[in-house]
Design an enzyme around this catalytic site. Structure first.
Site, short mmCIF file in Angstrom:
data_model
loop_
_atom_site.label_atom_id
_atom_site.label_comp_id
_atom_site.label_asym_id
_atom_site.label_seq_id
_atom_site.Cartn_x
_atom_site.Cartn_y
_atom_site.Cartn_z
N HIS A 181 39.74 39.47 -31.12
CA HIS A 181 38.87 39.72 -32.27
C HIS A 181 39.40 38.85 -33.41
O HIS A 181 40.61 38.61 -33.50
CB HIS A 181 38.99 41.21 -32.62
CG HIS A 181 38.07 41.71 -33.68
ND1 HIS A 181 38.25 41.43 -35.01
CD2 HIS A 181 36.99 42.52 -33.61
CE1 HIS A 181 37.31 42.04 -35.72
NE2 HIS A 181 36.52 42.71 -34.89
N ASP A 190 47.11 44.56 -30.75
CA ASP A 190 45.88 45.06 -31.36
C ASP A 190 45.40 46.23 -30.49
O ASP A 190 44.91 46.02 -29.38
CB ASP A 190 44.83 43.93 -31.39
CG ASP A 190 43.51 44.40 -31.99
OD1 ASP A 190 43.29 45.62 -32.10
OD2 ASP A 190 42.67 43.53 -32.31
N GLN A 199 40.93 49.02 -29.60
CA GLN A 199 40.03 49.52 -28.55
C GLN A 199 40.80 50.30 -27.48
O GLN A 199 40.22 50.66 -26.46
CB GLN A 199 39.25 48.35 -27.90
CG GLN A 199 38.35 47.60 -28.86
CD GLN A 199 37.16 48.43 -29.37
OE1 GLN A 199 36.82 49.48 -28.83
NE2 GLN A 199 36.53 47.96 -30.44
N CYS A 212 32.68 39.51 -33.67
CA CYS A 212 33.90 38.96 -34.27
C CYS A 212 34.80 38.31 -33.22
O CYS A 212 36.03 38.39 -33.30
CB CYS A 212 34.68 40.03 -35.04
SG CYS A 212 33.77 40.73 -36.41
#
Ligand SMILES: Cc1ncc(COP(=O)(O)O)c(C=O)c1O
Length: 440
Positions: free
Chosen positions: A152, A229, A232, A395
């Site tokens: 992203h 990250d 999700q 994104c």
């Protein structure tokens, strides 16, 4: 109403698998999901962008404003003490949810800010701030920052910018045609020059779940920092940051039943306390003179100014809700929905699903291209039937370019979606190409 309370670890939840009947009961807790859109019952399949809030989360935020509203950490009055208590209790609840210590959890506005915080701390160290303790964060020409082609923009641009600011080189691990990272390339790219490896746990477009263990092992071999990250993953599967052994992890409250305006950065305490701050100002100092300032340890060191107090309290209520349902159960249910989505979409002529094919592990989302129809038209067509999806590049422009696409339509599920929701989407998508005149 009682303030936020803690719940036992979700990892030990051993109840039966979720089914449609349970999901329908869960759905009753979400006021927004009961409405009709364009004359149809709302089918919300956009939780990958923003999830909805159960009543307990809305009530926690309201209760804070009705009973406890005050600035934290600085007042000597009753409300300030109450506010500080629930704010710090919320930190503890979120910390336990991901297997961290309270002082390793920094409140940010969202995951994007959390990742920028790390990037700017490295920059500030590279500019000489933070003294000897921060030396290990200094980057310069010859150093390398590695991300992946499936990131992203939030976990891509901050690293590109850090490279520009420090003279380091930015590199990336490519993805294969099935949306998996090319690990043989990763082993070649991650080397003695690598100082930071930043990658997503689960892709917001492909649905791929990346092999964190393998990537962390590659980074550790070369003493590189690992930034995960977890936007999700933390909302959808059990995540224990200590077991994963990442140095930093970022996630957003609004993707996990919480409110907008609050995100989380996890960092190992030893690293956070050695890093120079990102934002500076009130509430993060010990002493200030007209010449300079001394900083508090983490987490306050990184929490300048008045914080997102009601949002943090509401996020803790969201975490309680998820923990009570059981993250292992949520993960299994969404994996089931994800497989149904992919298998159903793959069976529709003219539809191309990106990422792992049916039968291969993925989180509960699927992004797809409908041959001859722009994703914005697909989204509009679905919205007319009360089905909410996300359209565009999500994104992730470089990833779309790699896939030979400009945009896709993404359906993303959560614990409040039934198999009927998935089937409603599949039925509707089956009619898209005929509606737009590109199929008979
Ligand atoms: C994988 C991933 N990373 C980062 C982000 C950015 O999250 P936020 O916009 O809440 O900062 C998102 C949001 O879509 C995401 O899916």
């Amino acid at each position: 109403m009682a303030p936020v309370v803690s719940t036992p670890s979700t990892l030990q939840h051993a109840a039966a698998a979720m089914d449609n009947a349970e999901v329908l009961r869960i759905r009753n807790d979400f006021p927004i999901l009961g409405q009709e859109v364009n004359g149809h019952p709302l089918v919300y399949l956009d939780s990958g962008a923003t999830s909805q809030n159960p009543a307990s989360v809305l009530e926690a935020e309201q209760e804070f404003y009705e009973q406890r509203n005050a600035a934290v950490h600085r007042g000597a009055h009753y409300l300030a003490v109450e506010a500080t208590e629930v704010f710090e209790a919320a930190r503890g609840i979120v910390a336990r949810f991901v297997g961290a210590r309270g002082d390793e959890i920094i409140w940010t506005s969202n995951a994007t800010e959390a990742i920028n915080l790390v990037s700017y701390a490295f920059s500030n160290a590279s500019a000489g701030r933070g003294g000897a303790a921060a030396e290990r964060f200094r980057l310069g020409p010859g150093d390398e920052i590695v991300a992946t082609e499936m990131e992203h923009h939030a976990n891509l641009i901050p690293w590109q910018e850090l490279a520009f600011r420090t003279g380091a080189t930015f590199r990336y691990i490519p993805v294969d045609d099935d949306g998996a990272l090319r690990l043989e390339e990763a082993a070649r790219i991650i080397g003695p020059r690598t100082r930071i490896l930043a990658f997503t746990h689960a892709s917001n477009v492909l649905g791929t779940i990346n092999p964190v263990d393998t990537l962390v092992a590659m980074a550790r071999e070369h003493d590189a920092f690992v930034v995960l990250d977890a936007c999700q993953s933390v909302p959808h599967l059990p995540v224990d940051v200590k077991a994963l052994d990442v140095d930093f992890a970022a996630f957003s409250g609004h993707k996990m039943l919480g409110p907008t305006g609050v995100g989380v950065l996890y960092g190992k305490a030893g690293l956070l306390n050695a890093m120079p701050p990102f934002l500076t100002g009130g509430s993060m100092i010990t002493t200030v003179t007209m010449e300079q300032a001394e900083y508090l340890p983490a987490p306050q060191r990184f929490e300048a100014g008045t914080q997102k107090i009601s949002q943090a309290v509401a996020l803790a209520a969201a975490v309680d809700y998820l923990a009570e349902t059981g993250m292992d159960r949520i993960h299994a249910w969404e994996a089931h929905l994800g497989q149904r989505l992919v298998a159903g979409l793959e069976a529709i002529e003219g539809v191309r699903v990106v990422g792992p094919g049916a039968g291969i592990e993925r989180i509960g989302l699927a992004a797809f291209d409908v041959d001859g129809v722009h994703s914005h038209d697909v989204g509009q067509f679905l919205d007319d039937q009360g089905i909410a999806v996300r359209v565009g590049h999500h994104c992730a422009q470089p990833l779309h370019r790699r896939l030979g696409l400009v945009s896709t339509t993404r359906a993303s599920t959560y614990l409040y979606n039934t198999t009927e929701d998935v089937d409603a989407l599949l039925d509707a998508v089956a009619g898209v190409r005929r509606f737009f005149g590109v199929a008979k």
